[in-house]
Design a protein around this motif. Structure first.
Motif, PDB file in Angstrom:
ATOM      1  N   ARG A 142      44.325 -13.287 -48.264  1.00 28.81           N
ATOM      2  CA  ARG A 142      44.130 -14.729 -48.071  1.00 28.81           C
ATOM      3  C   ARG A 142      42.747 -15.046 -47.510  1.00 28.81           C
ATOM      4  N   GLU A 143      42.079 -14.026 -46.921  1.00 29.37           N
ATOM      5  CA  GLU A 143      40.729 -14.228 -46.388  1.00 29.37           C
ATOM      6  C   GLU A 143      39.659 -14.108 -47.468  1.00 29.37           C
ATOM      7  N   ALA A 158      35.679  -6.877 -47.656  1.00 28.16           N
ATOM      8  CA  ALA A 158      36.938  -7.483 -48.095  1.00 28.16           C
ATOM      9  C   ALA A 158      37.319  -7.027 -49.494  1.00 28.16           C
ATOM     10  N   ARG A 192      37.733 -17.304 -48.644  1.00 25.08           N
ATOM     11  CA  ARG A 192      36.798 -17.821 -47.637  1.00 25.08           C
ATOM     12  C   ARG A 192      35.528 -16.970 -47.592  1.00 25.08           C
ATOM     13  N   LEU A 193      35.700 -15.639 -47.603  1.00 21.41           N
ATOM     14  CA  LEU A 193      34.542 -14.748 -47.539  1.00 21.41           C
ATOM     15  C   LEU A 193      33.714 -14.837 -48.815  1.00 21.41           C
ATOM     16  N   GLU A 240      30.195  -8.590 -45.351  1.00 20.63           N
ATOM     17  CA  GLU A 240      31.574  -9.038 -45.122  1.00 20.63           C
ATOM     18  C   GLU A 240      32.335  -9.173 -46.450  1.00 20.63           C
ATOM     19  N   ARG A 259      31.623 -17.949 -48.571  1.00 23.59           N
ATOM     20  CA  ARG A 259      30.473 -17.735 -47.681  1.00 23.59           C
ATOM     21  C   ARG A 259      29.365 -16.943 -48.363  1.00 23.59           C
ATOM     22  N   VAL A 300      41.335  -6.094 -45.213  1.00 25.02           N
ATOM     23  CA  VAL A 300      41.174  -7.522 -44.945  1.00 25.02           C
ATOM     24  C   VAL A 300      42.261  -8.261 -45.717  1.00 25.02           C
ATOM     25  N   PRO A 301      43.033  -9.151 -45.062  1.00 25.01           N
ATOM     26  CA  PRO A 301      44.087  -9.888 -45.777  1.00 25.01           C
ATOM     27  C   PRO A 301      43.530 -10.602 -47.003  1.00 25.01           C
TER      28      PRO A 301
END
Length: 431
Positions: free
Chosen positions: A210-211, A86, A214-215, A82, A218, A207-208
């Protein structure tokens, strides 16, 4: 060459031709040599036990296998995937770049090309071929090619094997693999770019941005594993074997405690599969150690070194000759067998010619990893065929452009030793 050694070679090739695994073939051939020479047959067991008992470094191999299998079973590689999507998936042919990036990062955790191809590689192929966005051959080809990075970037199981036969520092060998691994990733990315432009491959839905935080958050526990491994080794806190144990424990804690995606039943399956894989590698290593004793007893490395000195072959000619030979052997033999059985023949000659053994070893390991995707043998070709069902002819067609790119990287690494020795010298290597 003695009559007993001729019998040994005849038995080796004869038994291997019947389809017997190479480890068992070498073991049978070694026993045939001892019988033909009149030696005590128990010498085979003695050599095996002595070499394994004193080979503390070999403990790193099953530990890295366990770490890789835990990461695959515990969905740790999912988070890595993931993160890479991104990061680089937004470009044309983006999943190709994702494939390479995952292999490069996963390489810092497993040290195994097979683990890379069978784990995250299988997932990426499924994502690439979904809806017909990429051809099955292209997806399988780039996955097989990028998986060869795994045994180059530290930690590396083949580097551990080379350290065993050459008496070189594992720490320096690991460091020496960093730049070659990055170079291999670079040439594969360039080839992916060329094929993407020529074939107008699809552009992934970005993938935006802004994500991305978060990714990344993780994936941080996963990305932290290479830091633990290399920091422990080069900081002097752990030996490579101890670092391998820490890697396996860290993967276990992530999978069972932090992510909670590996059950006790699943852990039992991981240990069972890891034991099977480690036993397979162990048989090859053990039988190779016996075979190497026979080769040394026959003084074949000395004879080869004398022959090369007699024909006045310089360092450049020697490197060219050895690399061509290893590429040819790579079409037929497993990489581990080449490292453990063939390379010891050339190490005395390389030393006599003034060739740095760290440089020689890294180039040889890169060469043998290229053999993993070279038809007709190409172990990774068969691994991907087994886990995805993609036809072997399609995999071979897809891997050929990337094979050409890897060969270009091999030429550069053989011609410019400073690329390989740059990082080791920064940390005190005097070679």
């Amino acid at each position: 060459m003695s009559f007993a050694f001729a019998i040994c070679l005849a038995v080796l090739f004869g038994v291997a031709a019947l389809g017997t695994p190479i480890g068992y073939s070498m073991l049978v051939a070694s026993i045939a040599y001892l019988a033909a020479s009149g030696a005590d047959l128990s010498l085979a067991a003695e050599q095996l036990i002595q070499n394994i008992y004193t080979g503390y470094i070999l403990l790193a191999v099953p530990l890295f296998i366990v770490a890789a299998n835990i990461m695959n079973a515990g969905a740790i590689s999912d988070r890595l995937l993931e993160f890479c999507i991104a990061l680089v998936g937004r470009f044309r042919g983006g999943m190709g770049y994702v494939n390479i990036a995952v292999s490069l990062i996963f390489a810092g955790m497993s040290g195994s090309a097979v683990a890379d191809a069978a784990g995250p590689g299988k997932m990426i192929i499924g994502m690439m071929t979904k809806g017909g966005r990429y051809s099955r051959g292209f997806a399988a080809g780039i996955t097989a090619a990028s998986a060869t990075i795994g045994p180059i970037v530290p930690p590396s199981i083949p580097m551990v094997m080379y350290a065993l036969i050459s008496d070189q520092s594992i720490g320096y060998l690991f460091l020496a693999g960093v730049v070659p691994g990055l170079l291999m990733a670079l040439v594969l990315a360039v080839m992916n770019y060329v094929l993407a432009k020529r074939g107008e491959l699809v552009r992934e839905e970005p993938v935006p941005l802004r994500e991305l935080p978060r990714l990344t958050l993780r994936a941080i526990p996963v990305l932290f594993m290479p830091v633990i491994l290399l920091g422990g080794i080069y900081g002097g806190a752990t030996t490579p074997t101890e670092a391998a144990a820490i890697a396996a424990l860290y993967a276990l804690v992530l999978a069972m405690v932090f992510y909670r995606q590996l059950s006790l039943h699943g852990l039992g399956q991981v240990f069972s599969e890891s034991a099977r894989q480690a036993a397979t590698v162990g048989i090859v290593i053990g039988s190779a150690l016996i075979f190497n004793y026979i080769v040394a007893a026959e003084r074949i490395p000395d004879a080869l070194a004398g022959f090369l000195a007699g024909i006045n072959l310089g360092p450049v000619g020697f490197m060219v000759l050895v690399n061509i030979l290893l590429l040819l052997l790579g079409t037929l033999l497993d990489g581990g067998t080449i490292i453990l059985v063939v390379l010891p023949l050339f190490i005395p000659a390389a030393r006599a010619l003034g060739i740095d053994l760290i440089h020689f070893g890294v180039v040889a390991v890169v060469n043998t990893m290229i053999g993993l995707v070279t038809p007709p043998y190409g172990m990774l070709i068969f691994v991907i065929n087994a886990v995805t069902g993609i036809a072997i002819k399609d995999i071979i067609r897809g891997v050929l452009p990337f094979l050409a790119a890897l060969l270009m990287a091999l030429v550069v690494l053989a011609a410019f030793p400073d690329l390989i020795l740059f990082l080791p010298r920064l940390l005190g290597y005097q070679g």
